[in-house]
Design a protein around this motif. Structure first.
Motif, PDB file in Angstrom:
ATOM      1  N   SER A  86      43.545  18.826  42.816  1.00  0.00           N
ATOM      2  CA  SER A  86      43.338  20.144  42.220  1.00  0.00           C
ATOM      3  C   SER A  86      43.927  20.198  40.822  1.00  0.00           C
ATOM      4  O   SER A  86      45.001  19.656  40.562  1.00  0.00           O
ATOM      5  CB  SER A  86      43.941  21.242  43.088  1.00  0.00           C
ATOM      6  N   THR A  87      43.204  20.873  39.948  1.00  0.00           N
ATOM      7  CA  THR A  87      43.617  20.927  38.550  1.00  0.00           C
ATOM      8  C   THR A  87      44.357  22.196  38.191  1.00  0.00           C
ATOM      9  O   THR A  87      45.018  22.246  37.157  1.00  0.00           O
ATOM     10  CB  THR A  87      42.384  20.790  37.635  1.00  0.00           C
ATOM     11  N   ASP A  88      44.247  23.233  39.011  1.00  0.00           N
ATOM     12  CA  ASP A  88      44.942  24.485  38.701  1.00  0.00           C
ATOM     13  C   ASP A  88      45.364  25.177  39.996  1.00  0.00           C
ATOM     14  O   ASP A  88      44.853  24.879  41.067  1.00  0.00           O
ATOM     15  CB  ASP A  88      44.067  25.405  37.844  1.00  0.00           C
ATOM     16  N   ALA A  89      46.282  26.117  39.866  1.00  0.00           N
ATOM     17  CA  ALA A  89      46.855  26.778  41.039  1.00  0.00           C
ATOM     18  C   ALA A  89      45.845  27.656  41.772  1.00  0.00           C
ATOM     19  O   ALA A  89      45.878  27.743  43.002  1.00  0.00           O
ATOM     20  CB  ALA A  89      48.076  27.600  40.625  1.00  0.00           C
ATOM     21  N   ALA A  90      44.934  28.298  41.065  1.00  0.00           N
ATOM     22  CA  ALA A  90      43.937  29.147  41.731  1.00  0.00           C
ATOM     23  C   ALA A  90      43.010  28.300  42.600  1.00  0.00           C
ATOM     24  O   ALA A  90      42.694  28.678  43.731  1.00  0.00           O
ATOM     25  CB  ALA A  90      43.134  29.934  40.700  1.00  0.00           C
ATOM     26  N   THR A  91      42.594  27.152  42.097  1.00  0.00           N
ATOM     27  CA  THR A  91      41.742  26.256  42.879  1.00  0.00           C
ATOM     28  C   THR A  91      42.499  25.742  44.098  1.00  0.00           C
ATOM     29  O   THR A  91      41.950  25.679  45.199  1.00  0.00           O
ATOM     30  CB  THR A  91      41.252  25.078  42.020  1.00  0.00           C
ATOM     31  N   SER A  92      43.752  25.394  43.910  1.00  0.00           N
ATOM     32  CA  SER A  92      44.572  24.922  45.033  1.00  0.00           C
ATOM     33  C   SER A  92      44.693  25.995  46.104  1.00  0.00           C
ATOM     34  O   SER A  92      44.535  25.713  47.296  1.00  0.00           O
ATOM     35  CB  SER A  92      45.967  24.528  44.540  1.00  0.00           C
ATOM     36  N   LEU A 140      50.243  30.658  46.628  1.00  0.00           N
ATOM     37  CA  LEU A 140      50.075  31.958  45.987  1.00  0.00           C
ATOM     38  C   LEU A 140      51.068  32.125  44.847  1.00  0.00           C
ATOM     39  O   LEU A 140      50.697  32.572  43.749  1.00  0.00           O
ATOM     40  CB  LEU A 140      50.244  33.085  47.010  1.00  0.00           C
ATOM     41  N   ALA A 141      52.332  31.769  45.078  1.00  0.00           N
ATOM     42  CA  ALA A 141      53.352  31.913  44.033  1.00  0.00           C
ATOM     43  C   ALA A 141      52.989  31.084  42.803  1.00  0.00           C
ATOM     44  O   ALA A 141      53.166  31.540  41.660  1.00  0.00           O
ATOM     45  CB  ALA A 141      54.724  31.514  44.574  1.00  0.00           C
ATOM     46  N   ALA A 142      52.462  29.883  43.014  1.00  0.00           N
ATOM     47  CA  ALA A 142      52.045  29.050  41.871  1.00  0.00           C
ATOM     48  C   ALA A 142      50.903  29.716  41.109  1.00  0.00           C
ATOM     49  O   ALA A 142      50.886  29.730  39.870  1.00  0.00           O
ATOM     50  CB  ALA A 142      51.631  27.669  42.364  1.00  0.00           C
ATOM     51  N   ALA A 143      49.948  30.286  41.827  1.00  0.00           N
ATOM     52  CA  ALA A 143      48.823  30.974  41.173  1.00  0.00           C
ATOM     53  C   ALA A 143      49.306  32.231  40.452  1.00  0.00           C
ATOM     54  O   ALA A 143      48.813  32.555  39.363  1.00  0.00           O
ATOM     55  CB  ALA A 143      47.748  31.312  42.201  1.00  0.00           C
ATOM     56  N   GLN A 144      50.287  32.909  41.026  1.00  0.00           N
ATOM     57  CA  GLN A 144      50.836  34.095  40.369  1.00  0.00           C
ATOM     58  C   GLN A 144      51.587  33.702  39.093  1.00  0.00           C
ATOM     59  O   GLN A 144      51.446  34.370  38.064  1.00  0.00           O
ATOM     60  CB  GLN A 144      51.748  34.864  41.336  1.00  0.00           C
ATOM     61  N   ARG A 145      52.356  32.621  39.155  1.00  0.00           N
ATOM     62  CA  ARG A 145      53.054  32.144  37.944  1.00  0.00           C
ATOM     63  C   ARG A 145      52.058  31.742  36.863  1.00  0.00           C
ATOM     64  O   ARG A 145      52.292  31.957  35.680  1.00  0.00           O
ATOM     65  CB  ARG A 145      53.965  30.965  38.275  1.00  0.00           C
ATOM     66  N   GLU A 146      50.951  31.155  37.272  1.00  0.00           N
ATOM     67  CA  GLU A 146      49.900  30.715  36.364  1.00  0.00           C
ATOM     68  C   GLU A 146      49.126  31.909  35.788  1.00  0.00           C
ATOM     69  O   GLU A 146      48.436  31.782  34.779  1.00  0.00           O
ATOM     70  CB  GLU A 146      48.954  29.788  37.129  1.00  0.00           C
ATOM     71  N   GLY A 147      49.230  33.056  36.454  1.00  0.00           N
ATOM     72  CA  GLY A 147      48.510  34.242  36.010  1.00  0.00           C
ATOM     73  C   GLY A 147      47.110  34.351  36.581  1.00  0.00           C
ATOM     74  O   GLY A 147      46.330  35.204  36.161  1.00  0.00           O
ATOM     75  N   SER A 148      46.785  33.510  37.557  1.00  0.00           N
ATOM     76  CA  SER A 148      45.441  33.538  38.137  1.00  0.00           C
ATOM     77  C   SER A 148      45.371  34.308  39.449  1.00  0.00           C
ATOM     78  O   SER A 148      44.288  34.453  40.016  1.00  0.00           O
ATOM     79  CB  SER A 148      44.920  32.109  38.336  1.00  0.00           C
ATOM     80  N   ALA A 184      34.204  35.146  49.278  1.00  0.00           N
ATOM     81  CA  ALA A 184      34.094  35.514  47.864  1.00  0.00           C
ATOM     82  C   ALA A 184      34.663  36.912  47.623  1.00  0.00           C
ATOM     83  O   ALA A 184      35.355  37.140  46.619  1.00  0.00           O
ATOM     84  CB  ALA A 184      32.640  35.436  47.412  1.00  0.00           C
ATOM     85  N   LEU A 185      34.398  37.837  48.534  1.00  0.00           N
ATOM     86  CA  LEU A 185      34.946  39.185  48.389  1.00  0.00           C
ATOM     87  C   LEU A 185      36.471  39.167  48.429  1.00  0.00           C
ATOM     88  O   LEU A 185      37.133  39.861  47.656  1.00  0.00           O
ATOM     89  CB  LEU A 185      34.424  40.094  49.502  1.00  0.00           C
ATOM     90  N   ILE A 186      37.017  38.395  49.338  1.00  0.00           N
ATOM     91  CA  ILE A 186      38.477  38.318  49.449  1.00  0.00           C
ATOM     92  C   ILE A 186      39.075  37.672  48.209  1.00  0.00           C
ATOM     93  O   ILE A 186      40.104  38.113  47.703  1.00  0.00           O
ATOM     94  CB  ILE A 186      38.886  37.619  50.754  1.00  0.00           C
ATOM     95  N   ARG A 187      38.401  36.656  47.684  1.00  0.00           N
ATOM     96  CA  ARG A 187      38.922  36.023  46.464  1.00  0.00           C
ATOM     97  C   ARG A 187      38.979  37.032  45.318  1.00  0.00           C
ATOM     98  O   ARG A 187      39.935  37.037  44.541  1.00  0.00           O
ATOM     99  CB  ARG A 187      38.083  34.817  46.062  1.00  0.00           C
ATOM    100  N   THR A 188      37.990  37.906  45.216  1.00  0.00           N
ATOM    101  CA  THR A 188      38.050  38.901  44.142  1.00  0.00           C
ATOM    102  C   THR A 188      39.219  39.851  44.355  1.00  0.00           C
ATOM    103  O   THR A 188      39.674  40.477  43.402  1.00  0.00           O
ATOM    104  CB  THR A 188      36.739  39.705  44.017  1.00  0.00           C
ATOM    105  N   GLY A 189      39.716  39.930  45.571  1.00  0.00           N
ATOM    106  CA  GLY A 189      40.877  40.782  45.844  1.00  0.00           C
ATOM    107  C   GLY A 189      42.191  40.174  45.409  1.00  0.00           C
ATOM    108  O   GLY A 189      43.127  40.892  45.070  1.00  0.00           O
ATOM    109  N   TRP A 190      42.304  38.836  45.412  1.00  0.00           N
ATOM    110  CA  TRP A 190      43.577  38.233  45.020  1.00  0.00           C
ATOM    111  C   TRP A 190      43.551  37.669  43.596  1.00  0.00           C
ATOM    112  O   TRP A 190      44.599  37.552  42.965  1.00  0.00           O
ATOM    113  CB  TRP A 190      44.044  37.169  46.006  1.00  0.00           C
ATOM    114  N   ALA A 191      42.381  37.328  43.092  1.00  0.00           N
ATOM    115  CA  ALA A 191      42.307  36.701  41.776  1.00  0.00           C
ATOM    116  C   ALA A 191      42.424  37.744  40.672  1.00  0.00           C
ATOM    117  O   ALA A 191      41.994  38.887  40.817  1.00  0.00           O
ATOM    118  CB  ALA A 191      40.977  35.946  41.627  1.00  0.00           C
ATOM    119  N   THR A 192      43.013  37.345  39.571  1.00  0.00           N
ATOM    120  CA  THR A 192      43.048  38.229  38.404  1.00  0.00           C
ATOM    121  C   THR A 192      41.703  38.178  37.712  1.00  0.00           C
ATOM    122  O   THR A 192      40.966  37.184  37.814  1.00  0.00           O
ATOM    123  CB  THR A 192      44.147  37.793  37.420  1.00  0.00           C
ATOM    124  N   LEU A 193      41.339  39.223  37.054  1.00  0.00           N
ATOM    125  CA  LEU A 193      40.035  39.284  36.371  1.00  0.00           C
ATOM    126  C   LEU A 193      40.119  38.715  34.981  1.00  0.00           C
ATOM    127  O   LEU A 193      41.061  38.701  34.325  1.00  0.00           O
ATOM    128  CB  LEU A 193      39.545  40.738  36.336  1.00  0.00           C
TER     129      LEU A 193
END
Length: 193
Positions: A86-92, A140-148, A184-193
């Motif tokens: 994986s290349t980024d925290a959101a993908t992971s 999740l914490a890694a994705a939050q630190r990354e801003g994703s 996909a719906l759930i991902r839109t709930g956790w991902a930043t826009l």
């Protein structure tokens, strides 16, 4: 007779065989009939009495916990693959959540006892669920630190969302696009826009 080394005695060979046979039969039975399948029928198909089954697995949750433990190798391999590719925290995070959906889809009806275990500390499945919530929190914490990932999202809620996706996949009204659509719906709930 107690062991002179102070440790617990290993189980007898016949007890190990019975346990292995119960797990083998339960895997097949739950695959065919879902997690509400008859434990007495599992014992009968394994060629043992119900008492022997209950000595090894005092309740359905204990049997499910043992069966799911047998499946942990797949999740461990997925964790290793995520770390390596994986290349980024959101993908992971998304790959981990997808792996959890597959794990929670092992048997028809499995999301229900897993959901119950999240709030029942005494359930044999509670430790399993808590471990996966902790792993989810790491991603999740890694994705939050990354801003994703949004800062107000909780790992516990994402774990419960994976159970919902697994449930949808087995629902009578579901079709081949239901699980990816809900995912996909759930991902839109956790991902930043």
């Amino acid at each position: 007779m107690t062991s002179t080394t102070g440790g617990a005695r290993p189980p007898r060979a016949d007890a190990r065989r019975n346990r292995d046979r119960i797990l083998q039969v339960a895997e097949q039975h739950f695959s065919e009939h879902g997690v509400t399948g008859s434990l007495d029928q599992i014992a009968k198909s394994a060629g043992i009495g119900p008492g022997t089954l209950y000595r090894h697995f005092p309740n359905r949750a204990a049997l499910l916990a043992a069966l799911l433990a047998e499946r942990e190798d797949h999740l461990t391999r997925e964790l290793d693959d995520i770390a390596a590719t994986s290349t980024d925290a959101a993908t992971s995070l998304q790959r981990w959540l997808t792996a959890l959906v597959e794990w929670a889809s092992a048997f028809d009806g499995l999301p229900d006892p897993l959901r119950d275990a999240v709030s029942e500390e005494a359930s044999p499945l509670a430790l399993t669920c808590q471990g996966y919530i902790t792993t989810t929190d790491t991603f999740l914490a890694a994705a939050q630190r990354e801003g994703s990932a949004r800062s107000d999202v909780r790992a516990r809620d994402l774990f419960l969302a994976t159970l919902a996706i697994a449930w949808v996949g087995k629902a009578a009204m579901a079709d081949e696009s239901s699980r990816p659509g809900i995912n996909a719906l759930i991902r839109t709930g956790w991902a930043t826009l």
